[in-house]
Design a protein around this motif. Structure first.
Motif, short mmCIF file in Angstrom:
data_model
loop_
_atom_site.label_atom_id
_atom_site.label_comp_id
_atom_site.label_asym_id
_atom_site.label_seq_id
_atom_site.Cartn_x
_atom_site.Cartn_y
_atom_site.Cartn_z
N ARG A 94 -35.04 23.89 -2.52
CA ARG A 94 -34.31 22.94 -1.71
C ARG A 94 -34.69 23.13 -0.24
O ARG A 94 -35.18 24.17 0.16
CB ARG A 94 -32.80 23.11 -1.86
N LEU A 95 -34.45 22.10 0.54
CA LEU A 95 -34.69 22.19 1.98
C LEU A 95 -33.49 22.82 2.65
O LEU A 95 -32.35 22.66 2.20
CB LEU A 95 -34.93 20.79 2.56
N PRO A 96 -33.72 23.54 3.75
CA PRO A 96 -32.58 24.14 4.44
C PRO A 96 -31.76 23.08 5.15
O PRO A 96 -32.26 22.03 5.54
CB PRO A 96 -33.24 25.09 5.44
N SER A 97 -30.49 23.41 5.34
CA SER A 97 -29.62 22.53 6.11
C SER A 97 -30.04 22.65 7.58
O SER A 97 -30.74 23.59 7.96
CB SER A 97 -28.16 22.94 5.94
N PRO A 98 -29.60 21.74 8.43
CA PRO A 98 -29.92 21.86 9.86
C PRO A 98 -29.44 23.19 10.45
O PRO A 98 -30.14 23.79 11.26
CB PRO A 98 -29.20 20.66 10.49
N ASP A 99 -28.27 23.65 10.05
CA ASP A 99 -27.75 24.93 10.56
C ASP A 99 -28.63 26.10 10.10
O ASP A 99 -28.92 27.02 10.88
CB ASP A 99 -26.31 25.16 10.11
N GLU A 100 -29.07 26.05 8.84
CA GLU A 100 -29.94 27.11 8.33
C GLU A 100 -31.29 27.09 9.04
O GLU A 100 -31.85 28.16 9.36
CB GLU A 100 -30.15 26.95 6.82
N ALA A 101 -31.82 25.90 9.30
CA ALA A 101 -33.10 25.79 10.00
C ALA A 101 -32.97 26.34 11.42
O ALA A 101 -33.85 27.08 11.89
CB ALA A 101 -33.57 24.34 10.02
N ALA A 102 -31.91 26.00 12.09
CA ALA A 102 -31.70 26.50 13.46
C ALA A 102 -31.56 28.02 13.46
O ALA A 102 -32.14 28.70 14.31
CB ALA A 102 -30.46 25.85 14.06
N ALA A 103 -30.83 28.57 12.50
CA ALA A 103 -30.66 30.02 12.42
C ALA A 103 -31.99 30.71 12.16
O ALA A 103 -32.30 31.75 12.74
CB ALA A 103 -29.65 30.37 11.32
#
Length: 116
Positions: A94-103
């Motif tokens: 799955r693709l990361p959520s925006p929060d996961e990508a930012a982290a």
């Protein structure tokens, strides 16, 4: 004087252009019905023998396989360049959520700053 009947020349059911003979190993295949039907249709469309159609299909399949292998190697090289050492645990389904990508970006930035 009796004439002997002429022996008919043997021809295939359809006049098919043949691919030039190639060097290489010969093999016998047992084809699933679906693949045999596809090869027959392809051969009919191109006006070639079913064997030649199978060779063309196999060649295309080998080319696609080689391209997929090159893409996978390039993907791994790029991933290694982005994440040195592969130290990140990633779920590739799955693709990361925006929060996961930012982290992840912030964690990578911190790791680069600490290494410098």
């Amino acid at each position: 004087m009796a004439t002997t009947p002429r022996r008919p020349t043997t021809t295939s059911a359809r006049s098919e252009p043949r691919a030039p003979r190639s060097e290489g190993p010969r093999t016998t295949l047992r084809l699933p019905d679906e693949l045999a039907a596809v090869a027959e249709q392809f051969a009919d469309e191109l006006g070639i023998s079913r064997n030649d159609a199978l060779l063309r299909l196999a060649t295309r399949g080998a080319r696609i396989y080689t391209q997929e292998q090159a893409i996978a190697a390039r993907r791994e090289a790029r991933w290694a360049a982005v994440v040195p050492g592969g130290a990140v645990d990633v779920d590739l389904t799955r693709l990361p959520s925006p929060d996961e990508a930012a982290a992840a970006v912030l964690a990578l930035r911190d790791a680069v700053e600490q290494a410098a």
